[in-house]
Design an enzyme around this catalytic site. Sequence first.
Site, PDB file in Angstrom:
ATOM      1  N   ARG A 267      42.989  35.103  34.802  1.00 37.66           N
ATOM      2  CA  ARG A 267      43.133  34.202  33.667  1.00 37.66           C
ATOM      3  C   ARG A 267      41.749  33.861  33.117  1.00 37.66           C
ATOM      4  O   ARG A 267      40.830  33.539  33.884  1.00 37.66           O
ATOM      5  CB  ARG A 267      43.892  32.926  34.062  1.00 37.66           C
ATOM      6  CG  ARG A 267      45.327  33.221  34.471  1.00 37.66           C
ATOM      7  CD  ARG A 267      46.127  31.985  34.828  1.00 37.66           C
ATOM      8  NE  ARG A 267      47.450  32.362  35.299  1.00 37.66           N
ATOM      9  CZ  ARG A 267      48.357  31.522  35.783  1.00 37.66           C
ATOM     10  NH1 ARG A 267      48.080  30.217  35.842  1.00 37.66           N
ATOM     11  NH2 ARG A 267      49.542  31.943  36.206  1.00 37.66           N
TER      12      ARG A 267
ATOM     13  N   GLN B  58      48.583  34.503  44.095  1.00 43.49           N
ATOM     14  CA  GLN B  58      49.546  33.434  44.344  1.00 43.49           C
ATOM     15  C   GLN B  58      50.623  33.920  45.310  1.00 43.49           C
ATOM     16  O   GLN B  58      50.872  35.124  45.415  1.00 43.49           O
ATOM     17  CB  GLN B  58      50.239  33.017  43.047  1.00 43.49           C
ATOM     18  CG  GLN B  58      49.391  32.262  42.068  1.00 43.49           C
ATOM     19  CD  GLN B  58      50.189  31.819  40.855  1.00 43.49           C
ATOM     20  OE1 GLN B  58      51.111  32.509  40.444  1.00 43.49           O
ATOM     21  NE2 GLN B  58      49.843  30.685  40.294  1.00 43.49           N
TER      22      GLN B  58
END
Length: 724
Positions: free
Chosen positions: A453, A471
Amino acid sequence: MSEEPKVNVEEKKVEEKKAEEATPSSSNEKKHVEKKPKAPKDAKKEDAKNKGKGKAEQQEEANPEWIELRLKLYEEYKKINEEKKAALPDIPIEITLPDGKKVPGLGGKTTPLEIAKSISRGLADSVVVAKVDGEFWDLHRALPEKDCSLALFKFDTPEGKKAFWHSSAHILGQALERKYGGHLTIGPAIDDGFYYDVDLGSNVLSGDDMDSLQQFCESIVAQKQPFERVEVPRDVALQMFSYNKFKVEIISKIPQEEKVTVYRCGPLIDLCRGPHVPNTSFVKAFRPTKTGGVFWQSKDTNPVLTRVYGVSFPDKKQLQEYIHLLEEAAKRDHRNVGRQQELFFFHPFSPGSCFMLPHGARIYNKLISLMKSEYHHRGFTEVISPNMYSSELWKTSGHWENYKENMFVFECDKTEFSLKPMNCPGHCLMFKHRARSYRELPIRFADFGVLHRNELAGALTGLTRVRRFQQDDAHIFCSADMIEKEIKGALEFMSHIYGIFGFEFNLNLSTRPEKFLGEIELWDKAEKALADVLNQFGKPWKINPGDGAFYGPKIDIQITDALKRLHQCATIQLDFQLPIRFGLEFQTETDHQRPVIIHRAILGSVERMMAILIEHTGGKWPFWLSPRQIIVLSISEKSAAYASEVRKTISEAGFYVDEDISDKTINKKVREAQLAQYNFALVVGEQESSNRTVNIRNRENEQVGLKTVDEAIAWFKQLEKEFK
């Protein structure tokens, strides 16, 4: 898609903008300059002609002329309000307390504080704010002219802290006006205190001004200035704040026919809905903490403001405890511990992307292994998906329109591609790649794929805000009638994992926002399903109205660490929109139906969870997660060979074990092992060598006792099994 925790990055953006302006135009790369408050150079050597001109710390009290003009208008409307109140007849009302008890009062005259005094003096002395019929209410504001419910809140409640810190922001605002001539903008309460954004013009407020600012605020507290509430017409409010373009902008957005609420304490009059404590003396301990730069309304084309943070308490002891927590937090800072324990580092050649060193990788991999060990018996299937996708995928999912600025975009084969910032669109492709039957549902895809990101350079903060991360991401594809069961399973899974770490947690149901996709009936049904599951789960929860994702309601989970700080890591989100956008279907016995997607993460970003755990434990890792579990220490050269043999045996059993067979004294070896945070030191001498035993000491240098090597290994395995 798992949401990263919200952060305020305006301060960082301001610094980036300043850095860009100071950077030669030959460089196209943004450079970030870390901001540390400092006094103007040679402030003490300023020429006499510059005294009082543009240096905040040189001014005792500015008292700009518009303060008096504002007060004049305020007093005029205060008098009108008081005359109306005095003309009210006695209207008997019935006031219902939280325990169901009903007490009498007079509408428009009786105040919540008077009710508190009638219950007990102790309650009246400790309560800070009220709620009347669910609406926040000043303690000294008269109750409505009708029967009503009343709840009273002390500082130790979230409602109490919010009102207390909001009142403290007004004290800070008054000081910024009077001492520095600042034009105030907004000053809300936040999770750990409050702030005020102010336009200081040419004045400069630095870290060196904090002490004098604190003294000024304390003088305001000592004056016991009452907080007064007055309603004025919108046009009068515009006149009252005509000197302040920021307030005028806020007021201009209020409908013409609406009244505007203002509050006064001392000479400060501010736009505010309230509520507030009765007077400034309720704030017994006050501390401005830091300053920073922000853009007005978070837009980098707007003026730069000074943000001043602060914290306050109703007791000086609480402030001392808070300062102690700050000092402890500084000691536990994951960036410092990470450096000391050689866990990770960052390099300017890859900003925001962590280099995980061997001992850091041990922790990182243990966290992932923990989740994987749970997946099998909880019915999750691990998948691996690509790292880069064509822009067409993101256009289909809606992320290209709403999230592109946070993505790393590049050209490949004359087509726009990007690195994936989340896994959910890819998982939709995996669900759709063949026909699906209702008999397959629920399908639970789990993915530890690398995500990227494009965070602002100024927002990058150690492991807590990075550009490259992984994640414990999972997406559950199920039918509508499976939602409750799957959500319940996700909550139980989360509770189990957080229990291992020793985290307490709070639950919030975030409901339909103003801008949403889909039918209201579907939202209502989904929100009810989540509420029913939360009720069954048996832990307290709150509604967070209007804070759901645009594609569905969600359950936000905040964990509390050892320093009582809140962190949002886990998320459970319902999504009705991606199945529509991707045309997902499954075959029932009679027709085709659309699945619902549940986005689920427990650790969230593994990097961020690692940072939280470092600070939660202070770097004193539990044995099962420790990167340095055991060290074998030889007392002398005679036991060195045995020490190496023990190390090899325990290592082959699957533990992280080192040895120290140097010629240092045993006391020095033990001390170094403690400082390095080894969980256990196994001391071996000639006697242990002869008996094939080890003498075990823990991290606090306490004797655990003698064990054979096999007994020690069995004990270590039990500790790991019990997550100790």
